[in-house]
Design a protein around this motif. Structure first.
Motif, PDB file in Angstrom:
ATOM      1  N   ARG A  40       0.855  -1.194   0.000  1.00 32.68           N
ATOM      2  CA  ARG A  40       0.000   0.000   0.000  1.00 32.68           C
ATOM      3  C   ARG A  40       0.888   1.239   0.000  1.00 32.68           C
ATOM      4  O   ARG A  40       1.932   1.281   0.663  1.00 32.68           O
ATOM      5  CB  ARG A  40      -0.908   0.007   1.226  1.00 32.68           C
ATOM      6  CG  ARG A  40      -1.949  -1.105   1.139  1.00 32.68           C
ATOM      7  CD  ARG A  40      -3.026  -0.948   2.198  1.00 32.68           C
ATOM      8  NE  ARG A  40      -3.922  -2.078   2.112  1.00 32.68           N
ATOM      9  CZ  ARG A  40      -4.301  -2.814   3.153  1.00 32.68           C
ATOM     10  NH1 ARG A  40      -3.863  -2.520   4.357  1.00 32.68           N
ATOM     11  NH2 ARG A  40      -5.118  -3.825   2.986  1.00 32.68           N
ATOM     12  N   VAL A  41       0.443   2.259  -0.717  1.00 39.23           N
ATOM     13  CA  VAL A  41       1.221   3.494  -0.837  1.00 39.23           C
ATOM     14  C   VAL A  41       1.160   4.253   0.485  1.00 39.23           C
ATOM     15  O   VAL A  41       0.064   4.548   0.982  1.00 39.23           O
ATOM     16  CB  VAL A  41       0.674   4.368  -1.993  1.00 39.23           C
ATOM     17  CG1 VAL A  41       1.459   5.665  -2.093  1.00 39.23           C
ATOM     18  CG2 VAL A  41       0.693   3.601  -3.302  1.00 39.23           C
ATOM     19  N   PRO A  42       2.342   4.561   1.080  1.00 45.28           N
ATOM     20  CA  PRO A  42       2.337   5.297   2.353  1.00 45.28           C
ATOM     21  C   PRO A  42       1.627   6.645   2.194  1.00 45.28           C
ATOM     22  O   PRO A  42       1.755   7.316   1.175  1.00 45.28           O
ATOM     23  CB  PRO A  42       3.828   5.501   2.663  1.00 45.28           C
ATOM     24  CG  PRO A  42       4.546   4.482   1.829  1.00 45.28           C
ATOM     25  CD  PRO A  42       3.685   4.254   0.618  1.00 45.28           C
ATOM     26  N   GLY A  43       0.877   7.011   3.211  1.00 48.14           N
ATOM     27  CA  GLY A  43       0.182   8.296   3.191  1.00 48.14           C
ATOM     28  C   GLY A  43      -1.169   8.263   2.507  1.00 48.14           C
ATOM     29  O   GLY A  43      -1.936   9.216   2.620  1.00 48.14           O
ATOM     30  N   GLN A  44      -1.468   7.189   1.803  1.00 44.93           N
ATOM     31  CA  GLN A  44      -2.782   7.056   1.157  1.00 44.93           C
ATOM     32  C   GLN A  44      -3.779   6.487   2.167  1.00 44.93           C
ATOM     33  O   GLN A  44      -3.416   5.692   3.022  1.00 44.93           O
ATOM     34  CB  GLN A  44      -2.699   6.112  -0.049  1.00 44.93           C
ATOM     35  CG  GLN A  44      -1.850   6.635  -1.183  1.00 44.93           C
ATOM     36  CD  GLN A  44      -2.495   7.823  -1.871  1.00 44.93           C
ATOM     37  OE1 GLN A  44      -3.689   7.837  -2.112  1.00 44.93           O
ATOM     38  NE2 GLN A  44      -1.704   8.828  -2.162  1.00 44.93           N
ATOM     39  N   PRO A  45      -5.052   6.866   2.047  1.00 46.75           N
ATOM     40  CA  PRO A  45      -6.051   6.287   2.949  1.00 46.75           C
ATOM     41  C   PRO A  45      -6.111   4.773   2.780  1.00 46.75           C
ATOM     42  O   PRO A  45      -5.934   4.253   1.679  1.00 46.75           O
ATOM     43  CB  PRO A  45      -7.368   6.929   2.486  1.00 46.75           C
ATOM     44  CG  PRO A  45      -6.979   8.110   1.668  1.00 46.75           C
ATOM     45  CD  PRO A  45      -5.621   7.826   1.109  1.00 46.75           C
ATOM     46  N   TYR A 163       8.572  -9.650 -12.002  1.00 45.47           N
ATOM     47  CA  TYR A 163       7.494  -9.111 -12.840  1.00 45.47           C
ATOM     48  C   TYR A 163       6.706  -7.991 -12.169  1.00 45.47           C
ATOM     49  O   TYR A 163       6.404  -6.988 -12.788  1.00 45.47           O
ATOM     50  CB  TYR A 163       6.578 -10.276 -13.211  1.00 45.47           C
ATOM     51  CG  TYR A 163       5.484  -9.960 -14.178  1.00 45.47           C
ATOM     52  CD1 TYR A 163       5.758  -9.542 -15.472  1.00 45.47           C
ATOM     53  CD2 TYR A 163       4.152 -10.132 -13.808  1.00 45.47           C
ATOM     54  CE1 TYR A 163       4.747  -9.296 -16.368  1.00 45.47           C
ATOM     55  CE2 TYR A 163       3.136  -9.879 -14.713  1.00 45.47           C
ATOM     56  CZ  TYR A 163       3.434  -9.463 -15.988  1.00 45.47           C
ATOM     57  OH  TYR A 163       2.431  -9.221 -16.873  1.00 45.47           O
ATOM     58  N   LEU A 164       6.350  -8.185 -10.881  1.00 49.74           N
ATOM     59  CA  LEU A 164       5.542  -7.192 -10.164  1.00 49.74           C
ATOM     60  C   LEU A 164       6.082  -6.999  -8.755  1.00 49.74           C
ATOM     61  O   LEU A 164       6.588  -7.947  -8.150  1.00 49.74           O
ATOM     62  CB  LEU A 164       4.077  -7.662 -10.045  1.00 49.74           C
ATOM     63  CG  LEU A 164       3.228  -7.701 -11.302  1.00 49.74           C
ATOM     64  CD1 LEU A 164       1.896  -8.358 -10.995  1.00 49.74           C
ATOM     65  CD2 LEU A 164       3.016  -6.301 -11.845  1.00 49.74           C
ATOM     66  N   GLU A 165       5.889  -5.795  -8.229  1.00 52.32           N
ATOM     67  CA  GLU A 165       6.226  -5.528  -6.830  1.00 52.32           C
ATOM     68  C   GLU A 165       5.068  -6.043  -5.983  1.00 52.32           C
ATOM     69  O   GLU A 165       3.942  -5.590  -6.116  1.00 52.32           O
ATOM     70  CB  GLU A 165       6.444  -4.030  -6.602  1.00 52.32           C
ATOM     71  CG  GLU A 165       6.765  -3.683  -5.152  1.00 52.32           C
ATOM     72  CD  GLU A 165       5.530  -3.499  -4.291  1.00 52.32           C
ATOM     73  OE1 GLU A 165       5.488  -4.084  -3.190  1.00 52.32           O
ATOM     74  OE2 GLU A 165       4.607  -2.777  -4.703  1.00 52.32           O
ATOM     75  N   ILE A 166       5.358  -7.001  -5.144  1.00 47.09           N
ATOM     76  CA  ILE A 166       4.350  -7.598  -4.276  1.00 47.09           C
ATOM     77  C   ILE A 166       4.877  -7.568  -2.845  1.00 47.09           C
ATOM     78  O   ILE A 166       5.960  -8.106  -2.558  1.00 47.09           O
ATOM     79  CB  ILE A 166       4.051  -9.064  -4.690  1.00 47.09           C
ATOM     80  CG1 ILE A 166       3.511  -9.127  -6.124  1.00 47.09           C
ATOM     81  CG2 ILE A 166       3.097  -9.727  -3.695  1.00 47.09           C
ATOM     82  CD1 ILE A 166       2.148  -8.513  -6.338  1.00 47.09           C
TER      83      ILE A 166
END
Length: 196
Positions: A40-45, A163-166
């Motif tokens: 999850r993006v820090p600072g995002q709800p 392939y993806l950031e997980i």
């Protein structure tokens, strides 16, 4: 609103009034799910705890549907929310392709609901959207997600490295795909097994 029906599952876009049941399932399945998801993006709800963030998510999915760029569905079993399946990053032109991602409440795992939902989404993708290919990428050690595509005998195409950031790591993914030609060959068999 696009509603799709399987034998035991109903797929429909999530709306703001789904938030309490969605939050309950996500809270209960935090450990089961977050190890397979992007950080999850820090600072995002926190969309799991913030009704407004969930409403923004629902609106974003509605815009994707309006633009034909993606179709997000809640998976409902016996009228109750049980997970999600999404047809995303739809590309037209010469590609005519999309990605499929899914998750299911651990309480419903292993009961065939996710393979059924995937067949319903494939039918929609190939027969209504007229896509040529859908792709599914899964972390190799995610045995539960891999069982879904294996139950359906969806073709494995190889490993995409980092392939993806997980969950904070760049993870390899096994890539699976099915084309419209394969769907045409297998639709009756898949329908009999999972939908009729």
């Amino acid at each position: 609103m696009t509603t799709l029906f399987g034998r035991r599952v109903l797929l429909r876009p999530l709306v703001v009034s789904d938030f309490p049941s969605w939050r309950e399932v996500r809270r209960r399945n935090e450990e089961w799910l977050t190890r397979w998801e992007p950080t999850r993006v820090p600072g995002q709800p926190d969309v799991v705890e913030d009704r407004d963030a969930f409403a923004v998510r629902c609106s974003a999915r509605q815009r994707e549907r309006q633009l034909g760029a993606g179709y997000g569905f809640g998976v409902f079993v016996d009228g109750s929310f049980a997970g999600e399946i999404n047809l995303s990053s739809i590309q037209r032109g010469p590609f005519q392709s999309a990605y499929v991602g899914y998750w299911i409440d651990e309480a419903h795992a292993g009961q065939g609901y996710t393979p059924e939902a995937l067949v319903v989404v494939a039918r929609f993708a190939f027969e209504e959207l007229r896509l040529h290919r859908i792709q599914i990428a899964i972390i190799p050690r995610n045995a539960a997600s891999r069982r879904v595509v294996e139950k359906l005998a969806i073709r494995e195409e190889g490993v995409a490295v980092r392939y993806l950031e997980i969950n904070g790591e760049w993870e390899d993914h096994v890539r699976y795909a099915i084309t419209a030609e394969e769907w045409d060959e297998r639709r009756l068999e898949l329908g009999r097994e999972w939908l009729d």
